[in-house]
Design an enzyme around this catalytic site. Sequence first.
Site, PDB file in Angstrom:
ATOM      1  N   CYS A  60       0.853  -1.168   0.000  1.00 28.16           N
ATOM      2  CA  CYS A  60       0.000   0.000   0.000  1.00 28.16           C
ATOM      3  C   CYS A  60       0.897   1.229   0.000  1.00 28.16           C
ATOM      4  O   CYS A  60       2.119   1.138   0.149  1.00 28.16           O
ATOM      5  CB  CYS A  60      -0.869   0.024   1.251  1.00 28.16           C
ATOM      6  SG  CYS A  60      -1.920  -1.443   1.410  1.00 28.16           S
TER       7      CYS A  60
ATOM      8  N   GLY B 169      -1.012   1.212  -5.053  1.00 31.43           N
ATOM      9  CA  GLY B 169      -2.337   0.665  -4.761  1.00 31.43           C
ATOM     10  C   GLY B 169      -3.414   1.388  -5.511  1.00 31.43           C
ATOM     11  O   GLY B 169      -3.499   2.607  -5.440  1.00 31.43           O
TER      12      GLY B 169
ATOM     13  N   ASN C 202       0.973   0.057   6.202  1.00 34.75           N
ATOM     14  CA  ASN C 202       1.581  -0.641   5.076  1.00 34.75           C
ATOM     15  C   ASN C 202       2.344  -1.825   5.631  1.00 34.75           C
ATOM     16  O   ASN C 202       3.305  -1.644   6.375  1.00 34.75           O
ATOM     17  CB  ASN C 202       2.513   0.299   4.309  1.00 34.75           C
ATOM     18  CG  ASN C 202       3.109  -0.365   3.077  1.00 34.75           C
ATOM     19  OD1 ASN C 202       2.585  -1.365   2.595  1.00 34.75           O
ATOM     20  ND2 ASN C 202       4.205   0.174   2.583  1.00 34.75           N
ATOM     21  N   GLY C 203       1.887  -3.029   5.300  1.00 36.53           N
ATOM     22  CA  GLY C 203       2.584  -4.208   5.807  1.00 36.53           C
ATOM     23  C   GLY C 203       1.600  -5.298   6.163  1.00 36.53           C
ATOM     24  O   GLY C 203       0.437  -5.258   5.780  1.00 36.53           O
TER      25      GLY C 203
ATOM     26  N   TYR D 150      10.880  -3.772  -8.055  1.00 36.72           N
ATOM     27  CA  TYR D 150       9.597  -3.667  -8.727  1.00 36.72           C
ATOM     28  C   TYR D 150       8.638  -2.595  -8.198  1.00 36.72           C
ATOM     29  O   TYR D 150       8.058  -1.853  -8.969  1.00 36.72           O
ATOM     30  CB  TYR D 150       8.907  -5.033  -8.689  1.00 36.72           C
ATOM     31  CG  TYR D 150       7.504  -5.023  -9.221  1.00 36.72           C
ATOM     32  CD1 TYR D 150       7.239  -4.982 -10.598  1.00 36.72           C
ATOM     33  CD2 TYR D 150       6.413  -5.011  -8.348  1.00 36.72           C
ATOM     34  CE1 TYR D 150       5.939  -4.959 -11.070  1.00 36.72           C
ATOM     35  CE2 TYR D 150       5.104  -4.983  -8.834  1.00 36.72           C
ATOM     36  CZ  TYR D 150       4.875  -4.957 -10.184  1.00 36.72           C
ATOM     37  OH  TYR D 150       3.600  -4.918 -10.661  1.00 36.72           O
TER      38      TYR D 150
ATOM     39  N   ASP E 149      12.661  -8.352 -18.092  1.00 30.39           N
ATOM     40  CA  ASP E 149      11.605  -8.005 -17.144  1.00 30.39           C
ATOM     41  C   ASP E 149      12.171  -8.094 -15.738  1.00 30.39           C
ATOM     42  O   ASP E 149      13.248  -8.632 -15.519  1.00 30.39           O
ATOM     43  CB  ASP E 149      10.379  -8.925 -17.309  1.00 30.39           C
ATOM     44  CG  ASP E 149       9.090  -8.237 -16.825  1.00 30.39           C
ATOM     45  OD1 ASP E 149       9.182  -7.126 -16.252  1.00 30.39           O
ATOM     46  OD2 ASP E 149       8.003  -8.807 -17.023  1.00 30.39           O
TER      47      ASP E 149
ATOM     48  N   CYS F 141       5.670 -14.426   0.203  1.00 33.29           N
ATOM     49  CA  CYS F 141       5.934 -13.289   1.088  1.00 33.29           C
ATOM     50  C   CYS F 141       4.839 -13.228   2.131  1.00 33.29           C
ATOM     51  O   CYS F 141       3.661 -13.327   1.797  1.00 33.29           O
ATOM     52  CB  CYS F 141       5.952 -11.994   0.290  1.00 33.29           C
ATOM     53  SG  CYS F 141       6.055 -10.521   1.353  1.00 33.29           S
TER      54      CYS F 141
ATOM     55  N   CYS G 101      11.635 -14.067  -0.092  1.00 36.56           N
ATOM     56  CA  CYS G 101      10.933 -14.756  -1.178  1.00 36.56           C
ATOM     57  C   CYS G 101      11.916 -15.330  -2.197  1.00 36.56           C
ATOM     58  O   CYS G 101      11.551 -16.168  -3.015  1.00 36.56           O
ATOM     59  CB  CYS G 101       9.920 -13.827  -1.843  1.00 36.56           C
ATOM     60  SG  CYS G 101      10.629 -12.249  -2.314  1.00 36.56           S
TER      61      CYS G 101
HETATM   62  N1  LIG Z   1       5.250   6.570 -13.547  1.00 37.20           N
HETATM   63  C1  LIG Z   1       5.985   5.488 -13.761  1.00 37.20           C
HETATM   64  N2  LIG Z   1       6.884   5.455 -14.744  1.00 37.20           N
HETATM   65  C2  LIG Z   1       7.588   4.340 -14.971  1.00 37.20           C
HETATM   66  N3  LIG Z   1       7.472   3.233 -14.259  1.00 37.20           N
HETATM   67  C3  LIG Z   1       6.599   3.236 -13.281  1.00 37.20           C
HETATM   68  C4  LIG Z   1       5.819   4.346 -12.977  1.00 37.20           C
HETATM   69  N4  LIG Z   1       5.011   4.036 -11.937  1.00 37.20           N
HETATM   70  C5  LIG Z   1       5.310   2.754 -11.610  1.00 37.20           C
HETATM   71  N5  LIG Z   1       6.273   2.284 -12.404  1.00 37.20           N
HETATM   72  C6  LIG Z   1       6.856   0.958 -12.440  1.00 37.20           C
HETATM   73  O1  LIG Z   1       5.995   0.162 -13.209  1.00 37.20           O
HETATM   74  C7  LIG Z   1       6.194  -1.189 -12.891  1.00 37.20           C
HETATM   75  C8  LIG Z   1       4.872  -1.892 -12.921  1.00 37.20           C
HETATM   76  O2  LIG Z   1       4.270  -1.707 -14.161  1.00 37.20           O
HETATM   77  P1  LIG Z   1       4.082  -2.852 -15.235  1.00 37.20           P
HETATM   78  O3  LIG Z   1       5.269  -3.696 -15.340  1.00 37.20           O
HETATM   79  O4  LIG Z   1       3.615  -2.161 -16.448  1.00 37.20           O
HETATM   80  O5  LIG Z   1       2.863  -3.628 -14.649  1.00 37.20           O
HETATM   81  P2  LIG Z   1       2.723  -5.087 -14.085  1.00 37.20           P
HETATM   82  O6  LIG Z   1       2.572  -4.862 -12.618  1.00 37.20           O
HETATM   83  O7  LIG Z   1       1.491  -5.579 -14.732  1.00 37.20           O
HETATM   84  O8  LIG Z   1       3.958  -5.834 -14.448  1.00 37.20           O
HETATM   85  C9  LIG Z   1       6.889  -1.185 -11.549  1.00 37.20           C
HETATM   86  O9  LIG Z   1       8.178  -1.645 -11.725  1.00 37.20           O
HETATM   87  C10 LIG Z   1       6.942   0.278 -11.139  1.00 37.20           C
HETATM   88  O10 LIG Z   1       8.141   0.604 -10.489  1.00 37.20           O
HETATM   89  S1  SF4 Z   2       9.516 -11.718   1.181  1.00 37.34           S
HETATM   90 FE1  SF4 Z   2      10.153 -10.706  -0.725  1.00 37.34          FE
HETATM   91  S2  SF4 Z   2       8.443  -9.312  -1.257  1.00 37.34           S
HETATM   92 FE2  SF4 Z   2       8.142  -9.925   0.870  1.00 37.34          FE
HETATM   93  S3  SF4 Z   2       9.152  -8.299   2.069  1.00 37.34           S
HETATM   94 FE3  SF4 Z   2      10.702  -9.911   1.765  1.00 37.34          FE
HETATM   95  S4  SF4 Z   2      11.768  -9.292  -0.124  1.00 37.34           S
HETATM   96 FE4  SF4 Z   2       9.860  -8.124  -0.052  1.00 37.34          FE
HETATM   97 MG   LIG Z   3       5.585  -5.701 -15.341  1.00 43.22          MG
END
Ligand SMILES: Nc1ncnc2c1ncn2[C@@H]1O[C@H](COP(=O)(O)OP(=O)(O)O)[C@@H](O)[C@H]1O
Ligand code: SF4
Ligand SMILES: [Mg+2]
Lengths: 456, 456, 456, 456
Positions: B2, B30, B103-104, B244, B347, B384, B438
């Site tokens: 969150c 979120g 958050n958590g 991510y 990715d 996780c 994880c």
């Molecule tokens: N404004 C932004 N510009 C670029 N990347 C973003 C932005 N907001 C979030 N992200 C990144 O987008 C990623 C998630 O988007 P995406 O890969 O398209 O979706 P999914 O969750 O379906 O894989 C995350 O790594 C996040 O850090």
């Molecule tokens: S288990 Fe993975 S996703 Fe969950 S807090 Fe630890 S590093 Fe982050």
């Molecule tokens: Mg993605």
Amino acid sequence: MCGITGVYSENEALTSKLAFFSLYSLQHRGQESAGIAVFGDYIHIHKGMGLVNDVFGDKKLSEMVGRIAVGHVRYSTTGESKIENAQPLLVKTKSGALAIAHNGNLVNYQTLRNQLENEGAVFITDSDTEVIAKLMAKELLTKEPEDALKRVSEQLRGSYTLVMALNDTLIGFRDSLGFKPLVIGEGEFGYIIASESCAIDAVGARIIREVRPGEAVFIKNGELEFVKIEDSSRKALCVFEYIYFARPDSVIDGISVYGVRHRIGEILARESPVDADIVSPVPDSGTTSAIGFSKESGIEYLEALIKNRYVGRTFILPHQSTRELSVKIKMNAVRKNVEGKRVVLIDDSIVRGTTSRKIVDMVRSAGAREVHFRVGSPPIISPCYFGIDMSTREELIASNRKVEEIRREINADSLAYLSLDGLIEAVGLEKGELCLACLTAEYPVDVSEAMECRRC
Amino acid sequence: MCGITGVYSENEALTSKLAFFSLYSLQHRGQESAGIAVFGDYIHIHKGMGLVNDVFGDKKLSEMVGRIAVGHVRYSTTGESKIENAQPLLVKTKSGALAIAHNGNLVNYQTLRNQLENEGAVFITDSDTEVIAKLMAKELLTKEPEDALKRVSEQLRGSYTLVMALNDTLIGFRDSLGFKPLVIGEGEFGYIIASESCAIDAVGARIIREVRPGEAVFIKNGELEFVKIEDSSRKALCVFEYIYFARPDSVIDGISVYGVRHRIGEILARESPVDADIVSPVPDSGTTSAIGFSKESGIEYLEALIKNRYVGRTFILPHQSTRELSVKIKMNAVRKNVEGKRVVLIDDSIVRGTTSRKIVDMVRSAGAREVHFRVGSPPIISPCYFGIDMSTREELIASNRKVEEIRREINADSLAYLSLDGLIEAVGLEKGELCLACLTAEYPVDVSEAMECRRC
Amino acid sequence: MCGITGVYSENEALTSKLAFFSLYSLQHRGQESAGIAVFGDYIHIHKGMGLVNDVFGDKKLSEMVGRIAVGHVRYSTTGESKIENAQPLLVKTKSGALAIAHNGNLVNYQTLRNQLENEGAVFITDSDTEVIAKLMAKELLTKEPEDALKRVSEQLRGSYTLVMALNDTLIGFRDSLGFKPLVIGEGEFGYIIASESCAIDAVGARIIREVRPGEAVFIKNGELEFVKIEDSSRKALCVFEYIYFARPDSVIDGISVYGVRHRIGEILARESPVDADIVSPVPDSGTTSAIGFSKESGIEYLEALIKNRYVGRTFILPHQSTRELSVKIKMNAVRKNVEGKRVVLIDDSIVRGTTSRKIVDMVRSAGAREVHFRVGSPPIISPCYFGIDMSTREELIASNRKVEEIRREINADSLAYLSLDGLIEAVGLEKGELCLACLTAEYPVDVSEAMECRRC
Amino acid sequence: MCGITGVYSENEALTSKLAFFSLYSLQHRGQESAGIAVFGDYIHIHKGMGLVNDVFGDKKLSEMVGRIAVGHVRYSTTGESKIENAQPLLVKTKSGALAIAHNGNLVNYQTLRNQLENEGAVFITDSDTEVIAKLMAKELLTKEPEDALKRVSEQLRGSYTLVMALNDTLIGFRDSLGFKPLVIGEGEFGYIIASESCAIDAVGARIIREVRPGEAVFIKNGELEFVKIEDSSRKALCVFEYIYFARPDSVIDGISVYGVRHRIGEILARESPVDADIVSPVPDSGTTSAIGFSKESGIEYLEALIKNRYVGRTFILPHQSTRELSVKIKMNAVRKNVEGKRVVLIDDSIVRGTTSRKIVDMVRSAGAREVHFRVGSPPIISPCYFGIDMSTREELIASNRKVEEIRREINADSLAYLSLDGLIEAVGLEKGELCLACLTAEYPVDVSEAMECRRC
Ligand SMILES: Nc1ncnc2c1ncn2[C@@H]1O[C@H](COP(=O)(O)OP(=O)(O)O)[C@@H](O)[C@H]1O
Ligand code: SF4
Ligand SMILES: [Mg+2]
Ligand SMILES: Nc1ncnc2c1ncn2[C@@H]1O[C@H](COP(=O)(O)OP(=O)(O)O)[C@@H](O)[C@H]1O
Ligand SMILES: Nc1ncnc2c1ncn2[C@@H]1O[C@H](COP(=O)(O)OP(=O)(O)O)[C@@H](O)[C@H]1O
Ligand SMILES: Nc1ncnc2c1ncn2[C@@H]1O[C@H](COP(=O)(O)OP(=O)(O)O)[C@@H](O)[C@H]1O
Ligand code: SF4
Ligand code: SF4
Ligand code: SF4
Ligand SMILES: [Mg+2]
Ligand SMILES: [Mg+2]
Ligand SMILES: [Mg+2]
């Protein structure tokens, strides 16, 4: 600018869903309203304000059963945004039901409307689409669809790419100058017509070919037929489809949009090189050109700016004292990437210049040593009367300023625009095949009427 | 996962708007629901399903006047998404009003809830936040806020970064392992607390510093005070914030997220080089690493895939026979960029593998000669329990498969993951400062209770 | 049946509110949709599904500023209820803006529509109001409003009471047979036109007089002018306005509705006396006549039935096995009042008879010893083509049954209808001044076209 | 005042629908919000603002499957109306799930809440229902439901009629003074509990009997059991249930509401006769008594006033200068019935007197020669602390005025109230069985705490 689509499928339950997916992938062409009309045993029409996915739910789509669907997403050009303006426009005529989705703008709208009003016509909307509908109905009284369309198109001046359902026939039509694109695809389900090829891809179909300027396509009883409606001596495909409007994964008139934008970056790098540490797009419109610029120049590609992906058209800026935050809300600099660096920023165009200024300042205050601005198009000096809401001439920063003046206004260390020749080279079409009017002030049709009475 | 935020401003009309902007820039954390509580002469609370910009309008924000705001955006972890789960949670206690944004995830939730229920407590929600609220209320009966927080945190186990309003005090708190980030900023308006630094940037403030694991910050009467609440012998910052979750323009615990992802790409290129024509991200999560990979490997950076920007969480796939279109609707290949090419796709991670498979197939059928997959993290092998809804162990493709098996399943010509050491190097923190559970199945706290009763 | 209104006020902020209050008091004439158009510096129009009070809020009304307002509430006649059918209909013509609110039904709609379509007209709706709008626009091209209206009314056949705004003029008009009522009032604010006098009372105005059959009233620049448009040799005021439609506190063509209903009860008591303990209405439509019956017969007035006041048109009956509860949900017997008693029930009319049967049974099973039914109108034997959605002839219980048969079907101990003469006496107009067609099958205009193509 | 209901049915799909119908017929007891909780394999709860029929649709009801339903309609007592206040209140406790619907008001709320807060309880709402829920949860830890309810009821003071679902048991309970009614019915489907017998009728069930003061009914596994919970030395049924709140077709504690109101009219006619031409109700609350008054006095019954049936609680009065129209919008005089006449108006009670004044004036200005006012209850001189939002003492017109003063204020030619003895006679219960506190200022329980801290 709008997105339009048509679907023909004998799997009647699927038709509306394919139209939905098609519009979904044309969403970038208009976020104000969305609508679909389906012709089956009944005629169904549903329109609403907002994104395709908000307007249509599973339940609604499941109710809309029939062989033919016509869809539209609308771009808000003028201030007030109302459901009355949403398309397709559905009318009932002596010759049956007619649904029209229109991308473009007539430059002789007022003349035509006056003529029709003089004959006693009443208007429910203020859109030029209603003028087209009434002209079609009139001609259909005495003519077959093809001839009616011919006679109507003779009367229309401007930009009018259309997708129409007329009883059991799906029609796609592109005006004789071919301002706005239209492409046809074929899938297992049947046929699809759409503004851009990304919609063909989205429904898993394959491209047949573009509708040519002045040409119509009629789809009926599973048969597809191309018909030449108007002679087309000169083509005037809107160059801004390549520069800005279309999705980069689309192919327009055989040319990849991604490719054009990448070449724009390469040519910009050659035409206006600069000594710098990184090259960075103004996202999203500058991204592809920045990649091309980096490749050609050898300068490292690194993102100086991150754009908030959730920024929509309806973004509110509630508080006086928070209004200056507006650009910050939409974009943020990546300090680590720019600190102490000489940065080249690439964007597709500059309209009023206010946003560009804020972006340059943002990158500077994140620590950039120098900020150079490179623009993927020549200066915009004149308004568009073909359906694009660029500002009026007064608002166009380039309409009465030299490049050096503009550079100062946007606070860049250097500024360069792509040359017109560079643009034409990047596109790869003949000059005579493109509309370049907003860049050259030479309009491919007489726009004097539209110039007087500015309405969009 | 969150996003949480808190604002303190003596410009009482501004507070709610700043919280709004902060949440707006945390929207990626979120999209299920959003909420803000404002403590002023009155206590205002407003929550709703959907995006921040849909839940809050100008009118609503203007009514919410006060010095202190607490905000929350919620990520839908479990199936049913309901307004009852929206936060902040506002409760009234003997010691006054308390609003909590959390958050958590607690790993001893059930034990604590049982204890409270045994004392006669009734629960309105199923969230661990209500457990925290009730424990706080109990301790506040006899203790000052600081001591109450100490006593409560002794009882909590798991991940619990909190922003709270307690009468006239704004409190930020990070659990002793510091799983989830929390950062404090200062602006002309006053103070801001937020999950990520991009929110500090969004409101035009500057970063003071992170809240440290086990530390709380109390803001009252314009004074900010840091207080050590829990001893923190070991830190366990979630490594997936870098990989991510976080926005690339954020800085977490002093380290740029963009930088980490770029280095991930570089290290990947060194660890698992490949002979190819272009390197391309799976957008958006692969973008930064793909740029790094390109730089290090010298392979041209070119986008093989365009992602539809309007794809939301609530996307509908109405028709059985259209379900297979799902990935096509979200992404499309740029044929021109991949035709006849050897493509490296980057990715951030692979969870179940189904999407990766579809993407590989899409790039192939657009004409790619070879498709190589590079992943910016080691294989995810274990669930996780700290607030991230990864799939159960059974669904994790890597939990019981070798890399070669996975390669076959996703139909790639080659597949390589980043090594754990490579990841740690890219982040630049000590291994003992990160949660890597994880990836390693070694949990920094005892999760046996949570393992038995899986709830998120 | 619908309710229509027009307001003229130089207090421009008040106009829309007065129209709102007027519609509010005409709500019983239609609950499907409501709409108001206001002509001022701008033209405002707002329509929505549901009750007046749901469609219009304070904010909306405050935005609608102007001297002239036209309002409409719509009664759902046919199955599907759609916003497209909501009125007023606003069109733009060569001669300016025209908003029309229509109460009635054309019996030569199809002929007129064909004619217009043959001239190339396109139709957006399926309503006869659009036909009227188009005819008006055509005539206004060459004629002054008065003459245009004359020419249009010559072409219309059926029932067409209208309130219109044409640029700066408010127009009320009643067809030459005067099927539907229209009355004019004057207040401090200006003028008001409405279907019933209760609306004049509601805005604190006083009645000037009725608009006469074939007459129009033009209000412009604060001046009111009556103009004879059509000759009217015979009047045909719908007798069901007195029997059922109008509010009991309204006065139509000089005659109190309450008075008529009360006299109906008295005459019924004389025509069809019965030995009983109590007389009771079927609420609400039977109330006034039951009071009159009690007075004349000397039988005690006591309510056998209580009607749920919250029953709306949109009432849902979700479950198969609960459908038989439907009447119980709407009405309940007062056991104490009927137990062991001989009860006379009074209702205004019987259409299909199914509800009457359920009511008789309900009163019986609450303990009544005898249940006698008295109906405040003669049997309905023929459909209405003038805007009232009575059932088709097949569904009318009296279209092919003797009274004794009907008595048996509704399970009453005795049944009697008011005689036609009794009805005419109760109303107090000449037979030649009333439409009685659904009671006599003698239509005051040729309805053969409408009979063939049943549409309402 | 609120309406509450419970349904037990082994036809699990029917349960929610029966609760819906029950609430529908209790709608007059509360129009602010509606809610139903159903306990089956899952626990379902749905609440919303507005009428039952707006909150619940077919789809929602079909999802709510289970054996037990608890329903509630809420009357807005205090200013702000919020969804948070909607009931039933659903909580989860050590002993399972508990849903509570409450009709009444605790007079020792603050004391109980303080006690609970002192033990560390946190409160989500400001309602006394949450206090009851928490006390129940506490006692259920150590006691069986019966004993828990006993222990809780010992602590509660005031008015607390409850319907509860506790896991697989449906419970109805009436406080030991029996302020608010509760009745049980049996049908083919199973059992129903409701505030009024009209709900029993609505679902086609038959009355078993009332729940007695201090008694509970437990329904489980198809078995119904009555249990005495509290000793009840004195009964205090709210006399205003007969006078005003209940629907006339309901029977409360064996006495027909219609009968009571009719006798009130008869006794009024004897106690305070008047020479007049017609007797007329102030609709709807005066109707039954006016009929009784007419019968006893021999004065003709004729309606002087027609009430707009569409007036809802949310009626807007948008414009300053239109506010004085308010009564006109709700009611209108029937000029024909009052012109030149001496009119007796009957209403159930007078609270602040402002409406009565406007009604008298309206009848006068419609031409009445004399207007006499007769009130079906003694003067209201003291506030209610048991759940009825009468005004504060200051606002009660009769709290400090003689009848003659009130007559002058409401501008009547004569005014008379029913005597206390007359009221008791009309009801037909002993004085000691009724609450008459607002008429006598003698409260059946100690209300000193509630008097200090006025909250409803
Ligand atoms: N404004 C932004 N510009 C670029 N990347 C973003 C932005 N907001 C979030 N992200 C990144 O987008 C990623 C998630 O988007 P995406 O890969 O398209 O979706 P999914 O969750 O379906 O894989 C995350 O790594 C996040 O850090
Ligand atoms: S288990 Fe993975 S996703 Fe969950 S807090 Fe630890 S590093 Fe982050
Ligand atoms: Mg993605
Ligand atoms: N899915 C997509 N991925 C990448 N670019 C896109 C996508 N859809 C539209 N675009 C491009 O985005 C650009 C517009 O976005 P952007 O520059 O962010 O907004 P703005 O119109 O405010 O400048 C256009 O150039 C359009 O071609
Ligand atoms: N405010 C009102 N008070 C009394 N009667 C009214 C009012 N408004 C409309 N009516 C009358 O109510 C009758 C229709 O109501 P009712 O008989 O209850 O419904 P239904 O149309 O289902 O038979 C009509 O006769 C109409 O004149
Ligand atoms: N369906 C019904 N039919 C007749 N009376 C009803 C019905 N439902 C509720 N009532 C009675 O209506 C009265 C309240 O309505 P009314 O007097 O019109 O409103 P107000 O509360 O504004 O005085 C109460 O006395 C109540 O018993
Ligand atoms: S004027 Fe410019 S924007 Fe308009 S159609 Fe021509 S090229 Fe496109
Ligand atoms: S046919 Fe009957 S309902 Fe129709 S207008 Fe004539 S009298 Fe009225
Ligand atoms: S004080 Fe009056 S309204 Fe309140 S419960 Fe007693 S009798 Fe009823
Ligand atoms: Mg852009
Ligand atoms: Mg009726
Ligand atoms: Mg009343």
